[in-house]
Design a protein around this motif. Structure first.
Motif: not given
Length: 157
Positions: A39-56
């Protein structure tokens, strides 16, 4: 009432490679959280991708427009009557104006992933800004739109 004789609008979107990097940042977060379970692995994947995509996305959301007798570039709004000649800068010349030829008083709308630019002289004596440097994928079209809007403003259209 016509807003501009040669309307121009451009969004300086981030390149596709930045979206791949956004996903890879999400993968990095997932790997960091791997020891804590699925669960934390999936949260990290989704959350990290989303945060980086918002910045881009936010970095690539800046627009350049010529509308209603004004040039709007990012947060700058300059009446076309206060602008002089526009100079199309090819990649080498654009790099020079971003670095050693740059004036600290100039307005620079830089996007490193866009190699060409337009340098527009500011002729308003009240404005301390000597010129605008605008990264753009279509500097010729932007220069023509500014010229057409300036001519229309001079004719009172």
């Amino acid at each position: 009432m016509q807003l501009s004789t040669a309307p121009y609008e451009e969004r300086l979107t981030a390149p596709r490679s930045w979206w791949v990097v956004s996903f890879l940042i999400g993968v990095s977060f997932a790997l960091i959280l791997l020891p804590f379970g699925t669960l934390p692995l999936l949260g990290g994947l989704v959350g990290g991708t989303a945060a980086a995509a918002v910045v881009a996305s936010s970095y690539g959301s800046v627009r350049i427009r010529v509308v209603g007798g004004s040039l709007i570039a990012g947060e700058a709004k300059v009446p076309v009557t206060a602008l002089g000649e526009a100079e199309v800068l090819e990649p080498e010349e654009a790099r020079a104006w971003r670095t050693y030829k740059a004036d600290t008083r100039a307005f620079l709308l830089l996007r490193a992933y866009i190699p060409r630019a337009l340098k527009v002289e500011v002729t308003d004596p009240e404005d301390p800004t000597p010129y605008l440097y605008l990264s753009t994928r279509e500097p010729e079209r932007l220069a023509e739109a500014i010229k057409a809007a300036r001519e229309a403003a001079a004719q009172g259209l």
